[in-house]
Write a protein that holds these residues in place. Structure first.
Motif, mmCIF file in Angstrom:
data_model
loop_
_atom_site.group_PDB
_atom_site.id
_atom_site.type_symbol
_atom_site.label_atom_id
_atom_site.label_comp_id
_atom_site.label_asym_id
_atom_site.label_seq_id
_atom_site.Cartn_x
_atom_site.Cartn_y
_atom_site.Cartn_z
ATOM 1 N N ARG A 286 -5.504 -5.975 -8.914
ATOM 2 C CA ARG A 286 -4.421 -6.659 -8.202
ATOM 3 C C ARG A 286 -3.588 -5.711 -7.370
ATOM 4 O O ARG A 286 -2.916 -6.152 -6.420
ATOM 5 C CB ARG A 286 -3.552 -7.416 -9.202
ATOM 6 C CG ARG A 286 -4.246 -8.621 -9.811
ATOM 7 C CD ARG A 286 -3.410 -9.278 -10.898
ATOM 8 N NE ARG A 286 -4.072 -10.451 -11.455
ATOM 9 C CZ ARG A 286 -3.555 -11.214 -12.414
ATOM 10 N NH1 ARG A 286 -2.356 -10.926 -12.925
ATOM 11 N NH2 ARG A 286 -4.215 -12.258 -12.872
ATOM 12 N N ARG A 287 -3.606 -4.436 -7.704
ATOM 13 C CA ARG A 287 -2.927 -3.430 -6.880
ATOM 14 C C ARG A 287 -3.809 -2.951 -5.732
ATOM 15 O O ARG A 287 -3.410 -2.089 -4.959
ATOM 16 C CB ARG A 287 -2.503 -2.233 -7.732
ATOM 17 C CG ARG A 287 -1.466 -2.534 -8.802
ATOM 18 C CD ARG A 287 -0.188 -3.103 -8.240
ATOM 19 N NE ARG A 287 0.421 -2.234 -7.232
ATOM 20 C CZ ARG A 287 1.415 -2.585 -6.448
ATOM 21 N NH1 ARG A 287 1.909 -3.824 -6.514
ATOM 22 N NH2 ARG A 287 1.915 -1.734 -5.566
ATOM 23 N N GLY A 288 -5.034 -3.489 -5.623
ATOM 24 C CA GLY A 288 -5.890 -3.206 -4.481
ATOM 25 C C GLY A 288 -6.947 -2.152 -4.696
ATOM 26 O O GLY A 288 -7.682 -1.811 -3.756
ATOM 27 N N ALA A 289 -7.076 -1.632 -5.925
ATOM 28 C CA ALA A 289 -8.092 -0.608 -6.183
ATOM 29 C C ALA A 289 -9.424 -1.269 -6.537
ATOM 30 O O ALA A 289 -9.470 -2.223 -7.317
ATOM 31 C CB ALA A 289 -7.642 0.304 -7.316
ATOM 32 N N LYS A 290 -10.482 -0.751 -5.977
ATOM 33 C CA LYS A 290 -11.825 -1.221 -6.308
ATOM 34 C C LYS A 290 -12.114 -0.859 -7.759
ATOM 35 O O LYS A 290 -12.172 0.313 -8.119
ATOM 36 C CB LYS A 290 -12.836 -0.569 -5.365
ATOM 37 C CG LYS A 290 -14.268 -1.028 -5.538
ATOM 38 C CD LYS A 290 -15.157 -0.290 -4.555
ATOM 39 C CE LYS A 290 -16.629 -0.616 -4.775
ATOM 40 N NZ LYS A 290 -17.499 0.189 -3.871
ATOM 41 N N GLY B 190 -3.429 0.623 -15.470
ATOM 42 C CA GLY B 190 -3.976 0.021 -14.257
ATOM 43 C C GLY B 190 -3.143 0.327 -13.039
ATOM 44 O O GLY B 190 -3.676 0.625 -11.952
ATOM 45 N N TYR B 191 -1.817 0.252 -13.179
ATOM 46 C CA TYR B 191 -0.916 0.601 -12.076
ATOM 47 C C TYR B 191 -1.083 2.064 -11.682
ATOM 48 O O TYR B 191 -1.153 2.403 -10.488
ATOM 49 C CB TYR B 191 0.537 0.330 -12.472
ATOM 50 C CG TYR B 191 1.048 -1.034 -12.083
ATOM 51 C CD1 TYR B 191 1.989 -1.194 -11.069
ATOM 52 C CD2 TYR B 191 0.580 -2.182 -12.704
ATOM 53 C CE1 TYR B 191 2.458 -2.444 -10.707
ATOM 54 C CE2 TYR B 191 1.036 -3.442 -12.348
ATOM 55 C CZ TYR B 191 1.969 -3.571 -11.345
ATOM 56 O OH TYR B 191 2.430 -4.812 -10.976
ATOM 57 N N ALA B 192 -1.138 2.956 -12.666
ATOM 58 C CA ALA B 192 -1.249 4.389 -12.388
ATOM 59 C C ALA B 192 -2.568 4.721 -11.706
ATOM 60 O O ALA B 192 -2.608 5.520 -10.757
ATOM 61 C CB ALA B 192 -1.108 5.178 -13.690
ATOM 62 N N THR C 59 -5.653 6.191 -6.692
ATOM 63 C CA THR C 59 -6.809 5.997 -5.814
ATOM 64 C C THR C 59 -6.406 5.527 -4.427
ATOM 65 O O THR C 59 -6.994 5.968 -3.421
ATOM 66 C CB THR C 59 -7.790 4.984 -6.443
ATOM 67 O OG1 THR C 59 -7.101 3.747 -6.671
ATOM 68 C CG2 THR C 59 -8.328 5.497 -7.751
ATOM 69 N N LEU C 60 -5.417 4.663 -4.340
ATOM 70 C CA LEU C 60 -5.014 4.158 -3.025
ATOM 71 C C LEU C 60 -4.311 5.231 -2.205
ATOM 72 O O LEU C 60 -4.401 5.239 -0.971
ATOM 73 C CB LEU C 60 -4.122 2.932 -3.189
ATOM 74 C CG LEU C 60 -4.817 1.711 -3.811
ATOM 75 C CD1 LEU C 60 -3.833 0.575 -4.005
ATOM 76 C CD2 LEU C 60 -5.988 1.254 -2.949
ATOM 77 N N ASN C 61 -3.612 6.140 -2.874
ATOM 78 C CA ASN C 61 -2.965 7.247 -2.173
ATOM 79 C C ASN C 61 -3.896 8.434 -1.969
ATOM 80 O O ASN C 61 -3.497 9.443 -1.387
ATOM 81 C CB ASN C 61 -1.721 7.709 -2.939
ATOM 82 C CG ASN C 61 -0.602 6.699 -2.866
ATOM 83 O OD1 ASN C 61 -0.653 5.747 -2.088
ATOM 84 N ND2 ASN C 61 0.427 6.894 -3.674
ATOM 85 N N LYS C 62 -5.121 8.300 -2.486
ATOM 86 C CA LYS C 62 -6.134 9.357 -2.371
ATOM 87 C C LYS C 62 -5.578 10.704 -2.832
ATOM 88 O O LYS C 62 -5.741 11.740 -2.182
ATOM 89 C CB LYS C 62 -6.677 9.444 -0.943
ATOM 90 C CG LYS C 62 -7.305 8.156 -0.446
ATOM 91 C CD LYS C 62 -7.987 8.324 0.877
ATOM 92 C CE LYS C 62 -8.542 6.989 1.394
ATOM 93 N NZ LYS C 62 -9.487 6.375 0.463
#
Length: 425
Positions: free
Chosen positions: A25-29, A389-391, A396-399
């Protein structure tokens, strides 16, 4: 060919189901792998329907906001915006329906979230220095499959991924016993349940004295699924659920003990004459095996004094629920019951030492045996999974490497979304 994903969640129990949903839900695959054919863990795989830890025992006020409340609301037990509950540990009415709910929530996040059931995490491959997990090997109907992920969340309960990757873990002795839950149908309840419970207890004592039953507790019996169906939590099996041979022995002993009780009740307890055995398991319930040695170890003092942490990402509230390996009549525990006020759980307890791209959530997080006896329960595990999950998604989204995001940033993100720790006045 290896499967590649941003976040891999190993284990789809209370912590893992919520971790996978939160990450996706936070957008990570995200990819969730689970050994059973369904998610839900102790609720669906063991049959314990309690949402322990969702609310403070004194005020019944919400302690674990977010996905835990969503699961309870979509099970028809509360309103979606509930902040006060009738019970501090409400129960769901139908375990099979809960499996379907978990399926629906997981499928709703596709294609960001993928799920592989009947898939057992079977090994870990690390980089040359052993500081990062390069792949987790999963065994399923496709054979042995390597899954490569930027972040792995270990929700196996036993800390399998952490242990196999070389992260330091600990295992105390004696471990808390395991429990096989079971249900008996077509039971005729007499007026007033007190006498029935005393008769059930007497039969358990007689079975133990006859050498038929090694140990038990309570016994706990509740008519929660139907008026004529008795649900039991009473079996007590000493052993190590992270050891394959010992786990096998415990499963066999647990089933035998369930039937020992059932046969005695059917023969000797009024109301059980026409009863039948409904189900046990399908898995034995495991309270304690390995825990990681994390960046911080939550202690009993932290719990009972309500210590605050800047990087708190969840709130615990359950009592120090440590089971002995001996029979205890009328209760699950020995000695004084210690009931803390709601307390903080810091993000650092999810961070194992040494391995840079690994988080844990659930009962294998970093805590002392006493503190863990409180944090191991259903909704607290869900809250830890939500934080993990949030962490993972944040990293991952911030690479950016997982450890570049400290717990304060994770907490701020969770607070902003209304799912952070709860401080009651």
């Amino acid at each position: 060919m290896p499967i590649q994903t941003d976040v891999l969640v190993c284990g789809g129990g209370s912590a893992g189901l919520v971790a996978a949903l939160a990450s996706a839900r936070r957008g990570a695959k995200t990819l969730l792998v689970e050994r059973a054919g369904f998610a839900g863990g102790i609720i669906t795989a063991v049959g314990l329907p309690y949402f322990d830890g969702i609310a403070d025992i004194r005020t019944k006020k919400l302690i674990t906001p977010g996905i835990p409340v969503e699961l309870l609301a979509k099970s028809g037990i509360c309103e979606p915006n509930a902040t006060i509950f009738k019970s501090h540990n409400p129960t769901i009415a139908n375990i099979e329906r809960y499996k379907l709910l978990a399926d629906d929530l997981l499928k709703a996040e596709a294609p960001t979230l993928r799920v592989l059931f009947h898939s057992f995490a079977a090994g870990v491959k690390t980089d040359g220095r052993g500081e990062r997990i390069a792949a987790v090997t999963v065994a399923n109907k496709d054979g042995l499959v390597d899954i490569e992920a930027q972040v792995i969340i270990d929700c196996t309960g036993d800390g399998d991924i952490a242990a196999w990757s070389g992260a330091p873990t600990t295992k105390v002795q004696p471990l808390q016993p395991m429990t096989m839950h079971f249900r008996i149908g077509n039971v005729r309840q007499p007026q007033g349940g007190g006498k029935l419970r005393e008769q059930i207890k007497a039969q358990c004592i007689a079975a133990q004295e006859a050498g038929e039953l090694p140990a038990f507790y309570g016994p706990g019996v509740v008519f929660m699924f139907a008026e004529d169906e008795a649900y039991f939590h009473a079996i007590r099996i000493a052993g190590d659920g992270s050891d394959a041979a010992d786990l096998t022995r415990a499963e066999m002993q647990g089933r035998r003990d369930c039937w020992t009780m059932f046969n005695r009740f059917k023969k000797n307890v009024p109301g059980f004459e026409q009863s039948y055995f409904v189900t046990s398991g399908p898995f034995i319930g495991i309270r304690e095996t390995r825990r990681i040695e994390g960046e911080y170890v939550l202690t009993q003092e932290d719990v009972v004094t309500g210590r605050r942490f800047d990087d708190a990402i969840a709130t615990g509230c359950w009592y120090l629920d440590r089971h002995p390996n001996t029979t205890t009549l009328g209760s699950a525990n020995q000695g004084e019951k210690i009931q803390p006020k709601p307390y903080d759980i810091p993000y650092r307890t999810l961070l194992p030492k040494k391995v840079s791209n690994l988080l844990v959530a659930g009962r294998c997080h970093s805590a002392s045996p006493e503190a863990s006896s409180s944090t191991r329960v259903t909704c607290t595990a869900m809250a830890l999974g939500q934080a993990a999950g949030y962490a993972a998604a944040l990293a991952t989204l911030n690479k950016a490497p997982l450890r570049d995001h400290d717990g304060v940033k994770v907490r701020e993100l969770m607070d902003h979304n209304g799912v952070g720790p709860v401080h009651l006045e």
